[in-house]
Design a protein around this motif. Structure first.
Motif, PDB file in Angstrom:
ATOM      1  N   TYR A 122     -72.071  -7.298  72.423  1.00 33.77           N
ATOM      2  CA  TYR A 122     -73.496  -6.994  72.366  1.00 33.77           C
ATOM      3  C   TYR A 122     -74.227  -7.476  73.614  1.00 33.77           C
ATOM      4  N   GLY A 123     -75.213  -6.694  74.033  1.00 36.55           N
ATOM      5  CA  GLY A 123     -76.073  -7.086  75.135  1.00 36.55           C
ATOM      6  C   GLY A 123     -75.542  -6.696  76.504  1.00 36.55           C
ATOM      7  N   ASP A 124     -76.407  -6.882  77.508  1.00 35.35           N
ATOM      8  CA  ASP A 124     -76.066  -6.531  78.887  1.00 35.35           C
ATOM      9  C   ASP A 124     -75.304  -7.653  79.587  1.00 35.35           C
ATOM     10  N   VAL A 125     -74.392  -7.257  80.442  1.00 37.53           N
ATOM     11  CA  VAL A 125     -73.759  -8.175  81.392  1.00 37.53           C
ATOM     12  C   VAL A 125     -74.554  -8.073  82.678  1.00 37.53           C
ATOM     13  N   ILE A 126     -75.057  -9.189  83.165  1.00 35.89           N
ATOM     14  CA  ILE A 126     -75.935  -9.182  84.327  1.00 35.89           C
ATOM     15  C   ILE A 126     -75.285  -9.886  85.510  1.00 35.89           C
ATOM     16  N   ILE A 127     -75.686  -9.482  86.696  1.00 40.69           N
ATOM     17  CA  ILE A 127     -75.271 -10.133  87.936  1.00 40.69           C
ATOM     18  C   ILE A 127     -76.495 -10.880  88.442  1.00 40.69           C
ATOM     19  N   TYR A 128     -76.421 -12.197  88.510  1.00 40.11           N
ATOM     20  CA  TYR A 128     -77.614 -12.972  88.864  1.00 40.11           C
ATOM     21  C   TYR A 128     -77.307 -14.023  89.925  1.00 40.11           C
ATOM     22  N   LEU A 129     -78.375 -14.482  90.571  1.00 37.70           N
ATOM     23  CA  LEU A 129     -78.284 -15.515  91.594  1.00 37.70           C
ATOM     24  C   LEU A 129     -78.434 -16.881  90.938  1.00 37.70           C
ATOM     25  N   ARG A 130     -77.460 -17.749  91.141  1.00 36.25           N
ATOM     26  CA  ARG A 130     -77.516 -19.090  90.569  1.00 36.25           C
ATOM     27  C   ARG A 130     -78.715 -19.847  91.126  1.00 36.25           C
ATOM     28  N   THR A 134     -80.133 -17.186  97.300  1.00 36.70           N
ATOM     29  CA  THR A 134     -79.567 -15.983  97.916  1.00 36.70           C
ATOM     30  C   THR A 134     -78.368 -16.294  98.805  1.00 36.70           C
ATOM     31  N   ASP A 135     -78.124 -17.574  99.074  1.00 43.57           N
ATOM     32  CA  ASP A 135     -77.013 -17.955  99.946  1.00 43.57           C
ATOM     33  C   ASP A 135     -75.763 -18.308  99.151  1.00 43.57           C
ATOM     34  N   ASP A 136     -75.752 -18.018  97.851  1.00 42.27           N
ATOM     35  CA  ASP A 136     -74.617 -18.333  97.000  1.00 42.27           C
ATOM     36  C   ASP A 136     -74.079 -17.052  96.382  1.00 42.27           C
ATOM     37  N   THR A 137     -72.792 -17.055  96.031  1.00 39.46           N
ATOM     38  CA  THR A 137     -72.185 -15.883  95.403  1.00 39.46           C
ATOM     39  C   THR A 137     -72.780 -15.666  94.018  1.00 39.46           C
ATOM     40  N   PRO A 138     -73.241 -14.456  93.695  1.00 39.28           N
ATOM     41  CA  PRO A 138     -73.817 -14.205  92.366  1.00 39.28           C
ATOM     42  C   PRO A 138     -72.804 -14.416  91.252  1.00 39.28           C
ATOM     43  N   VAL A 139     -73.324 -14.625  90.053  1.00 41.58           N
ATOM     44  CA  VAL A 139     -72.516 -14.815  88.849  1.00 41.58           C
ATOM     45  C   VAL A 139     -72.665 -13.584  87.965  1.00 41.58           C
ATOM     46  N   GLN A 193     -76.462 -22.555  81.086  1.00 35.94           N
ATOM     47  CA  GLN A 193     -77.541 -23.523  81.250  1.00 35.94           C
ATOM     48  C   GLN A 193     -77.174 -24.886  80.656  1.00 35.94           C
ATOM     49  N   VAL A 194     -76.207 -24.923  79.767  1.00 40.52           N
ATOM     50  CA  VAL A 194     -75.733 -26.188  79.212  1.00 40.52           C
ATOM     51  C   VAL A 194     -74.805 -26.895  80.196  1.00 40.52           C
ATOM     52  N   VAL A 195     -73.964 -26.117  80.880  1.00 39.02           N
ATOM     53  CA  VAL A 195     -73.023 -26.719  81.833  1.00 39.02           C
ATOM     54  C   VAL A 195     -73.551 -26.647  83.270  1.00 39.02           C
ATOM     55  N   ARG A 196     -74.843 -26.312  83.393  1.00 37.68           N
ATOM     56  CA  ARG A 196     -75.562 -26.382  84.664  1.00 37.68           C
ATOM     57  C   ARG A 196     -75.016 -25.432  85.728  1.00 37.68           C
ATOM     58  N   ILE A 197     -74.498 -24.310  85.309  1.00 35.75           N
ATOM     59  CA  ILE A 197     -74.181 -23.256  86.272  1.00 35.75           C
ATOM     60  C   ILE A 197     -75.482 -22.707  86.846  1.00 35.75           C
ATOM     61  N   SER A 198     -76.528 -22.668  86.015  1.00 31.65           N
ATOM     62  CA  SER A 198     -77.834 -22.202  86.475  1.00 31.65           C
ATOM     63  C   SER A 198     -78.896 -22.657  85.485  1.00 31.65           C
ATOM     64  N   VAL A 201     -82.205 -17.863  83.598  1.00 27.04           N
ATOM     65  CA  VAL A 201     -82.190 -16.867  84.669  1.00 27.04           C
ATOM     66  C   VAL A 201     -83.483 -16.054  84.660  1.00 27.04           C
ATOM     67  N   LYS A 202     -84.269 -16.214  85.701  1.00 25.24           N
ATOM     68  CA  LYS A 202     -85.501 -15.442  85.837  1.00 25.24           C
ATOM     69  C   LYS A 202     -85.161 -13.975  86.117  1.00 25.24           C
ATOM     70  N   PRO A 203     -85.982 -13.038  85.631  1.00 30.24           N
ATOM     71  CA  PRO A 203     -85.708 -11.623  85.887  1.00 30.24           C
ATOM     72  C   PRO A 203     -85.557 -11.299  87.369  1.00 30.24           C
ATOM     73  N   GLU A 204     -86.330 -11.978  88.225  1.00 29.39           N
ATOM     74  CA  GLU A 204     -86.243 -11.686  89.662  1.00 29.39           C
ATOM     75  C   GLU A 204     -84.953 -12.205  90.294  1.00 29.39           C
ATOM     76  N   TRP A 205     -84.189 -13.024  89.574  1.00 30.21           N
ATOM     77  CA  TRP A 205     -82.893 -13.485  90.082  1.00 30.21           C
ATOM     78  C   TRP A 205     -81.785 -12.476  89.793  1.00 30.21           C
ATOM     79  N   ILE A 206     -82.075 -11.477  88.985  1.00 32.76           N
ATOM     80  CA  ILE A 206     -81.039 -10.536  88.551  1.00 32.76           C
ATOM     81  C   ILE A 206     -80.876  -9.425  89.572  1.00 32.76           C
ATOM     82  N   ARG A 207     -79.648  -9.251  90.064  1.00 36.99           N
ATOM     83  CA  ARG A 207     -79.355  -8.183  91.023  1.00 36.99           C
ATOM     84  C   ARG A 207     -79.108  -6.859  90.337  1.00 36.99           C
ATOM     85  N   GLY A 208     -78.664  -6.890  89.095  1.00 33.97           N
ATOM     86  CA  GLY A 208     -78.404  -5.645  88.388  1.00 33.97           C
ATOM     87  C   GLY A 208     -77.608  -5.892  87.117  1.00 33.97           C
TER      88      GLY A 208
END
Length: 261
Positions: A122-130, A134-139, A193-198, A201-208
């Motif tokens: 269920y739900g979308d899989v998103i590509i986001y910036l940690r 912008t200088d880090d590989t997206p998750v 967010q529990v294990v501090r990966i990020s 996630v703000k909507p503007e951090w989402i690449r797609g």
């Protein structure tokens, strides 16, 4: 000036340039000569043109550049594998009815209520910036639910994914430092967010949003990038550790998405 080539045409006569002069004559010669070097360059340019054309078509459809990413690790298994090439789309391109607010993203909770699924869950899989960096590989992880700024989201959370926290005070990012999505890798045992990966996630951090998986082709991108950067993970005590990209650590592995055209 003739092209630097010592090859001959099929009839044994060396082809060193056009009979006439001027740019038109050179272009006509370049398009039709069987000079070995020129044929090689011409085929390379044609191949590059095809790749660019495909990329532009994908961009026109997705609204995102680059429109493809390569999965670098295993936190989305079994629904995505390391080496998969993922076609992504702008979150507002074709907004589903079940999307949360005006974000264009369907969370796990909304997906479960409406039957909306992506990649077998269920739900979308998103590509986001940690952390929005912008200088880090997206998750690339699944959107689980939305939290508002200052919200105590302990009761919203699945108790299986909060590492034994008994209340909001024991839960990182609770109350929520700002509004955003709580996310998780399908193969992970805790929310990002529990294990501090990020942070949330703000909507503007989402690449797609991830739309289509092509097995194996991402290895081409990973080969050229060597996929040898450290993969940030977090222990249950909250300290940062590092693992080789591709190792599966069910409670803390971040599946990175390397850009690929």
């Amino acid at each position: 000036m003739s092209p630097p080539d010592g090859s001959s045409s099929s009839d044994g006569i060396r082809d060193t340039g056009p009979d006439g002069s001027g740019p038109v004559a050179w272009i006509r010669w370049f398009r039709h000569t069987d000079n070995g070097t020129v044929v090689f360059v011409r085929e390379m340019l044609e191949s590059a043109a095809v790749v660019v054309a495909i990329g532009l078509i994908l961009f026109a459809v997705s609204g995102v550049w680059p429109p493809m990413v390569a999965v670098e690790s295993g936190s989305m298994e079994p629904h995505m594998q390391k080496g998969d090439l993922i076609f992504i789309m702008d979150q507002h391109r074709f907004t589903p009815d079940a999307a949360y607010g005006n974000t264009g993203i369907v969370t796990y909770q909304e997906g479960k209520d409406t039957g909306y699924k992506k990649f077998h869950d269920y739900g979308d899989v998103i590509i986001y910036l940690r952390y929005g960096r912008t200088d880090d590989t997206p998750v690339i992880h699944r959107s689980r639910f939305w939290v508002n700024e200052g919200e105590n989201w302990y009761d919203k959370a699945n108790p299986n994914y909060i590492l034994g926290a008994d209340n909001c005070r024991e839960l990182p990012n609770c109350p929520a430092p700002h509004a955003g999505f709580i996310t998780k890798g399908d193969n992970n045992g805790a929310y990002d967010q529990v294990v501090r990966i990020s942070d949330p996630v703000k909507p503007e951090w989402i690449r797609g949003t991830a739309e289509l998986r092509i097995p194996w082709l991402g290895y081409v991108r990973l080969f050229f990038s060597k996929a040898a950067v450290p993969d940030p993970t977090v222990t249950q005590q909250g300290g940062t550790s590092y693992s080789t990209v591709g190792e599966i650590q069910p409670t803390a592995n971040a599946s990175h998405a390397a850009a690929a055209t």
